[in-house]
Design an enzyme around this catalytic site. Structure first.
Site, PDB file in Angstrom:
ATOM      1  NE  ARG A  74      41.487  34.425-105.499  1.00 28.23           N
ATOM      2  CZ  ARG A  74      42.278  35.015-104.607  1.00 28.23           C
ATOM      3  NH1 ARG A  74      42.391  36.326-104.596  1.00 28.23           N
ATOM      4  NH2 ARG A  74      42.967  34.300-103.752  1.00 28.23           N
ATOM      5  NE  ARG A  99      49.142  24.854-104.103  1.00 24.73           N
ATOM      6  CZ  ARG A  99      47.817  24.945-104.038  1.00 24.73           C
ATOM      7  NH1 ARG A  99      47.147  24.383-103.055  1.00 24.73           N
ATOM      8  NH2 ARG A  99      47.149  25.613-104.951  1.00 24.73           N
ATOM      9  CE  LYS A 139      41.893  19.733-106.112  1.00 20.82           C
ATOM     10  NZ  LYS A 139      42.870  20.538-105.546  1.00 20.82           N
ATOM     11  N   GLY A 171      39.586  35.597 -90.483  1.00 20.08           N
ATOM     12  CA  GLY A 171      38.826  35.288 -89.261  1.00 20.08           C
ATOM     13  C   GLY A 171      37.473  35.976 -89.229  1.00 20.08           C
ATOM     14  CG  ASP A 172      37.118  40.096 -89.071  1.00 21.32           C
ATOM     15  OD1 ASP A 172      36.670  40.005 -87.909  1.00 21.32           O
ATOM     16  OD2 ASP A 172      38.169  40.712 -89.352  1.00 21.32           O
ATOM     17  CG  ASP A 220      41.774  20.675-102.087  1.00 18.33           C
ATOM     18  OD1 ASP A 220      41.475  21.819-102.478  1.00 18.33           O
ATOM     19  OD2 ASP A 220      42.289  19.825-102.830  1.00 18.33           O
ATOM     20  NE  ARG A 236      44.780  22.182-109.899  1.00 16.94           N
ATOM     21  CZ  ARG A 236      44.002  22.974-110.613  1.00 16.94           C
ATOM     22  NH1 ARG A 236      43.583  22.605-111.817  1.00 16.94           N
ATOM     23  NH2 ARG A 236      43.598  24.126-110.143  1.00 16.94           N
ATOM     24  CB  SER A 290      42.650  26.188-107.434  1.00 14.64           C
ATOM     25  OG  SER A 290      42.127  24.938-107.830  1.00 14.64           O
ATOM     26  CB  ALA A 291      44.721  29.876-105.101  1.00 15.38           C
ATOM     27  CB  CYS A 292      39.108  30.946-104.278  1.00 15.20           C
ATOM     28  SG  CYS A 292      39.520  31.487-105.941  1.00 15.20           S
ATOM     29  N   GLY A 293      40.541  30.368-100.991  1.00 16.43           N
ATOM     30  CA  GLY A 293      40.232  30.517 -99.572  1.00 16.43           C
ATOM     31  C   GLY A 293      39.675  29.322 -98.827  1.00 16.43           C
ATOM     32  CE  LYS A 294      39.316  24.177-102.196  1.00 11.69           C
ATOM     33  NZ  LYS A 294      39.789  25.210-103.126  1.00 11.69           N
ATOM     34  CB  THR A 295      43.697  26.184 -96.845  1.00  6.44           C
ATOM     35  OG1 THR A 295      43.811  25.248 -97.925  1.00  6.44           O
ATOM     36  CG2 THR A 295      44.591  25.748 -95.694  1.00  6.44           C
ATOM     37  CG  HIS A 311      37.883  21.857-105.465  1.00  6.80           C
ATOM     38  ND1 HIS A 311      38.227  22.914-106.269  1.00  6.80           N
ATOM     39  CD2 HIS A 311      38.969  21.614-104.699  1.00  6.80           C
ATOM     40  CE1 HIS A 311      39.474  23.290-106.004  1.00  6.80           C
ATOM     41  NE2 HIS A 311      39.939  22.517-105.047  1.00  6.80           N
ATOM     42  CG  ASN A 321      50.262  26.789-107.198  1.00  9.52           C
ATOM     43  OD1 ASN A 321      49.423  26.867-106.294  1.00  9.52           O
ATOM     44  ND2 ASN A 321      50.367  25.710-107.964  1.00  9.52           N
ATOM     45  CE1 TYR A 369      52.006  22.463-107.530  1.00 11.50           C
ATOM     46  CE2 TYR A 369      50.249  21.574-108.900  1.00 11.50           C
ATOM     47  CZ  TYR A 369      50.659  22.332-107.824  1.00 11.50           C
ATOM     48  OH  TYR A 369      49.726  22.929-107.019  1.00 11.50           O
TER      49      TYR A 369
HETATM   50  P1  GTP Z   1      43.598  25.230-103.236  1.00  9.37           P
HETATM   51  O1  GTP Z   1      44.493  24.537-102.273  1.00  9.37           O
HETATM   52  O2  GTP Z   1      44.320  25.720-104.452  1.00  9.37           O
HETATM   53  O3  GTP Z   1      42.372  24.471-103.594  1.00  9.37           O
HETATM   54  O4  GTP Z   1      43.187  26.633-102.555  1.00  9.37           O
HETATM   55  P2  GTP Z   1      42.295  27.111-101.322  1.00  9.37           P
HETATM   56  O5  GTP Z   1      40.897  27.363-101.788  1.00  9.37           O
HETATM   57  O6  GTP Z   1      42.468  26.230-100.137  1.00  9.37           O
HETATM   58  O7  GTP Z   1      42.913  28.563-101.043  1.00  9.37           O
HETATM   59  P3  GTP Z   1      43.640  29.168 -99.759  1.00  9.37           P
HETATM   60  O8  GTP Z   1      42.791  29.101 -98.522  1.00  9.37           O
HETATM   61  O9  GTP Z   1      44.981  28.600 -99.671  1.00  9.37           O
HETATM   62  O10 GTP Z   1      43.739  30.726-100.163  1.00  9.37           O
HETATM   63  C1  GTP Z   1      44.468  31.162-101.231  1.00  9.37           C
HETATM   64  C2  GTP Z   1      44.688  32.647-101.213  1.00  9.37           C
HETATM   65  O11 GTP Z   1      43.503  33.359-100.889  1.00  9.37           O
HETATM   66  C3  GTP Z   1      45.738  33.071-100.193  1.00  9.37           C
HETATM   67  O12 GTP Z   1      46.604  33.976-100.804  1.00  9.37           O
HETATM   68  C4  GTP Z   1      44.941  33.730 -99.107  1.00  9.37           C
HETATM   69  O13 GTP Z   1      45.689  34.693 -98.444  1.00  9.37           O
HETATM   70  C5  GTP Z   1      43.739  34.305 -99.854  1.00  9.37           C
HETATM   71  N1  GTP Z   1      42.543  34.375 -98.989  1.00  9.37           N
HETATM   72  C6  GTP Z   1      41.963  33.371 -98.301  1.00  9.37           C
HETATM   73  N2  GTP Z   1      40.903  33.797 -97.586  1.00  9.37           N
HETATM   74  C7  GTP Z   1      40.786  35.119 -97.833  1.00  9.37           C
HETATM   75  C8  GTP Z   1      39.871  36.137 -97.392  1.00  9.37           C
HETATM   76  O14 GTP Z   1      38.937  35.910 -96.628  1.00  9.37           O
HETATM   77  N3  GTP Z   1      40.069  37.386 -97.892  1.00  9.37           N
HETATM   78  C9  GTP Z   1      41.089  37.678 -98.746  1.00  9.37           C
HETATM   79  N4  GTP Z   1      41.215  38.932 -99.176  1.00  9.37           N
HETATM   80  N5  GTP Z   1      41.978  36.748 -99.188  1.00  9.37           N
HETATM   81  C10 GTP Z   1      41.833  35.493 -98.735  1.00  9.37           C
HETATM   82  C1  SPV Z   2      44.197  23.105-106.389  1.00  3.77           C
HETATM   83  O1  SPV Z   2      44.822  23.561-107.357  1.00  3.77           O
HETATM   84  O2  SPV Z   2      42.952  23.201-106.290  1.00  3.77           O
HETATM   85  C2  SPV Z   2      44.915  22.457-105.277  1.00  3.77           C
HETATM   86  C3  SPV Z   2      46.320  22.164-105.458  1.00  3.77           C
HETATM   87  O3  SPV Z   2      44.322  22.135-104.266  1.00  3.77           O
HETATM   88  S1  SPV Z   2      46.577  20.785-106.483  1.00  3.77           S
HETATM   89  O4  SPV Z   2      46.681  19.604-105.616  1.00  3.77           O
HETATM   90  O5  SPV Z   2      47.833  21.007-107.164  1.00  3.77           O
HETATM   91  O6  SPV Z   2      45.500  20.617-107.394  1.00  3.77           O
HETATM   92 MN    MN Z   3      42.136  22.477-104.455  1.00  4.29          MN
END
Ligand code: GTP
Ligand code: SPV
Ligand code: MN
Length: 602
Positions: free
Chosen positions: A411, A380, A210, A507-508, A281, A73, A252-257, A230, A378, A201
């Site tokens: 984070r 996907r 989004k 998982g923990d 998400d 983005r 984003s990329a902080c662990g939701k999935t 979000h 990034n 993208y």
């Molecule tokens: P968007 O799709 O961007 O909104 O991201 P998201 O919040 O769904 O993030 P996602 O679950 O894909 O996690 C992104 C990164 O965080 C990956 O590299 C994971 O490996 C890392 N991650 C997720 N959960 C944990 C955790 O509990 N501990 C650690 N150390 N890393 C984690």
């Molecule tokens: C994010 O960046 O929070 C995502 C991926 O979930 S995107 O759809 O590109 O925004």
């Molecule tokens: Mn997102």
């Protein structure tokens, strides 16, 4: 060009207007059928836009590369175009609507010459559900069509729905020439319109995601009394079969999935605990039956971060990607037509192609001796929600699921403890408003810089964030105290002096959810600290966890007054600088409470 698939004037006018500007050779309605999708896949495969992957190992899966300058983005090129700058607020980039339209129309002029304009009628939420909202996206990208068919419900029935109400979100997308300097992602909340040019993208071009489900929807929710967040949504099933739902906002990329698809540790699964995924998400949240808040996932698939996803960290996500999935910007193994990314396994393929299309082998380094990554950080996967082995039976429940607890998190390498609980709704809103996180590769720009990201919505709020904060406070007031979800802050990302994550995570994290649910049920105590309620370390179940002791746990269940006094000062500076007088006074009061607690409490 003659539009035959609808008689509705509003829809026709919209398509004709943009066909006139962009001058496509052809206009094609996307009907959501498998047959049409197959034709489009064949066409895109013939031009190299996509590669069909191994039909035995990855049935129905596709591979795609974006342009090298178009992998995330672009927040500084994303605009909220409201009548006044105040309506967009201090945290959004703003353009005056008339000027924005003029500029965009001029970039879009003739952009679809020699191309086809695809008309995608889609629904966010199951078609016909009371939460459902409809959109039409115009695009010149087959990749976008195929992704939208996974991420949303694409069907001609949507046209019928729109014909009845005349209400839909207009989405215009063209790749144009994929020029960075002419890339614009513009939102017109007052016109229900999104205009996206020069990108290919995900978050910039899958306009249901989004752009609509957060930026436009947050504005709609503000006007209509609901919320677009979000947030992931998950259900924790207890041994007695009862399921409690938790939502969580992490940037984003902080662990939701990962959290949404959590696999409970053996100590829990043996007892009968299960986790069900509702969404990873986005959550739309409304007051519903019994005066409680209910959440629904408006999406139909997962657009997940590939790197780091593996059999151990997130088996459910990995299994979701085994069929009918689109992989973007990962490693392509041309020998057996499969894919790979960093952290998938310890056997990276040799002599393959990286995300840029260059020859790649593990261990390759650049001129500074740094390892060259095969997959973009990034990169996907776009996977159908129904592929998820633990998709919740309530995934399509039109009423949504009742929320027991809400989480905020990010984070924070040093400050925020593993988990702490808000004293009440207002304090919880303050926790969300003041959350901060280190930036990730999900957006263009520097990675690892700490910034405030209120409710993980900084890049996604479609109106003035001060009003958004007030909306959160007001939503709480609409719900009786006993029905309000409890609010918690979590942080899986504390690091030690060597920069290693202290908490095992993944998982923990179930162990933390367990404490959270017991707090909601009132069956476990807590320690009152200046920042909120924190667990007694003995109350976090560490059963079966090797290499992690209560002493280590204590290091991340702390409230260091020096650190938090500095944090409070930074929050104050942020409030003053960004919001000044527009900040809701209840939040200022919460800050004062925090400052006082830090002076007077243990
Ligand atoms: P968007 O799709 O961007 O909104 O991201 P998201 O919040 O769904 O993030 P996602 O679950 O894909 O996690 C992104 C990164 O965080 C990956 O590299 C994971 O490996 C890392 N991650 C997720 N959960 C944990 C955790 O509990 N501990 C650690 N150390 N890393 C984690
Ligand atoms: C994010 O960046 O929070 C995502 C991926 O979930 S995107 O759809 O590109 O925004
Ligand atoms: Mn997102």
């Amino acid at each position: 060009m003659n539009i035959t698939f609808t008689d509705n004037k509003e829809i026709k006018d919209f398509i004709e207007k943009y066909a006139k500007i962009m001058q496509p050779d052809d206009i094609v309605l996307i009907d959501g059928s498998k047959k049409q999708a197959r034709q489009l896949i064949n066409e895109a495969a013939s031009t190299g836009e996509i590669i069909k992957l191994n039909n035995k190992l990855l049935p129905g899966c596709l591979y795609h590369r974006t342009a090298p300058n178009d992998v995330a983005r672009v927040e500084d090129r994303t605009f909220i175009c409201t009548d006044t700058k105040e309506e967009a607020g201090p945290s959004n980039h703003w353009k005056e609507p008339k000027e924005a339209y003029k500029m965009l129309d001029s970039i879009a002029k003739g952009a679809m010459k020699g191309r086809t304009m695809y008309v995608i009628p889609y629904s966010m939420c199951k078609i016909g559900s009371p939460f459902a909202k409809y959109g039409i996206e115009l695009t010149d990208s087959i990749y976008v069509v195929l992704n939208m068919m996974i991420m949303t419900r694409v069907h001609t029935k949507v046209l019928k729905k729109i014909e009845k109400t005349g209400e839909f979100v207009k989405g215009i997308h063209s790749k144009v020439k994929l020029e960075l300097e002419n890339r614009y992602i513009c939102h017109f909340p007052q016109d229900n319109l999104i205009y996206s040019l020069n990108s290919g993208y995900g978050g910039n071009v899958l306009l249901g995601k989004k752009c609509f489900a957060l930026r436009i929807a947050s504005y709609q929710g503000w006007k209509e009394g609901w919320m677009a967040e979000h947030m992931l949504i998950l259900g924790v099933e207890k041994p007695n079969g009862e399921v409690k739902y938790i939502t969580g906002a992490f940037p984003s990329a902080c662990g939701k999935t990962n959290l949404a698809m959590l696999v409970p540790p053996k100590a829990y699964s043996d007892k009968g605990y299960k986790v069900w995924t509702v969404g990873d998400d986005i959550a739309w949240i409304r007051k519903g039956k019994g005066g409680k808040l209910y959440a629904i996932n408006p999406e139909n698939g997962f657009f997940g971060v590939a790197p780091g996803t593996n059999e151990k960290s997130n088996p459910n996500a990995l299994h979701s990607t085994k069929t009918n999935t689109i992989f973007t910007n990962v490693v392509y193994n041309q020998k057996n037509k499969t894919v790979w990314w960093e952290g998938l396994d310890k056997n990276p393929p040799k002599n393959v192609y990286d995300w840029l299309g260059n020859k790649w082998s593990p261990g390759m380094t650049d001129k500074d001796g740094k390892p060259i990554k095969g997959a973009n950080p990034n990169s996907r996967f776009t996977a159908p929600a129904k592929n998820c082995p633990v998709i919740s039976s309530e995934f399509e429940n039109p009423k949504g699921v009742p929320i027991t607890a809400m989480l905020f998190g990010g984070r924070r390498a040093k400050s925020a403890p593993l988990v702490y609980e808000a004293r009440d709704w207002k304090h919880g809103v303050f926790m969300g408003v003041t959350m901060a996180s280190e930036t990730t590769a999900a957006a263009a720009g520097a990675v690892g810089v700490t910034r405030r990201d209120p409710m993980a919505m900084l890049p996604f709020c479609g109106y003035n964030m001060a009003d958004y904060f007030q909306h959160w406070l007001d939503m709480g007031k609409k719900i009786k105290v006993e029905n309000r979800p409890k609010i918690f802050h979590v942080n899986w990302f504390r690091t030690d002096d060597n920069g290693k994550f202290i908490w095992p995570g993944f998982g923990d994290n179930m162990r933390v959810l367990d404490w959270i649910l017991r707090r909601c049920e009132g069956t476990v105590g807590a320690v009152e600290t200046p920042i909120g309620y924190m667990p007694n370390p003995e109350d976090i179940n560490l059963e079966g966890l090797e290499d992690f002791t209560v002493d280590e746990l204590k290091t991340i269940l702390d409230c260091d007054k020096e650190v938090w006094t500095k944090e409070a000062d930074e929050i104050e500076a942020y409030f003053n600088k960004t919001f000044g007088d527009t900040l809701p006074k209840e939040l200022k009061a919460e800050l004062n409470k925090l400052k006082k607690n830090l002076k007077t409490r243990k």
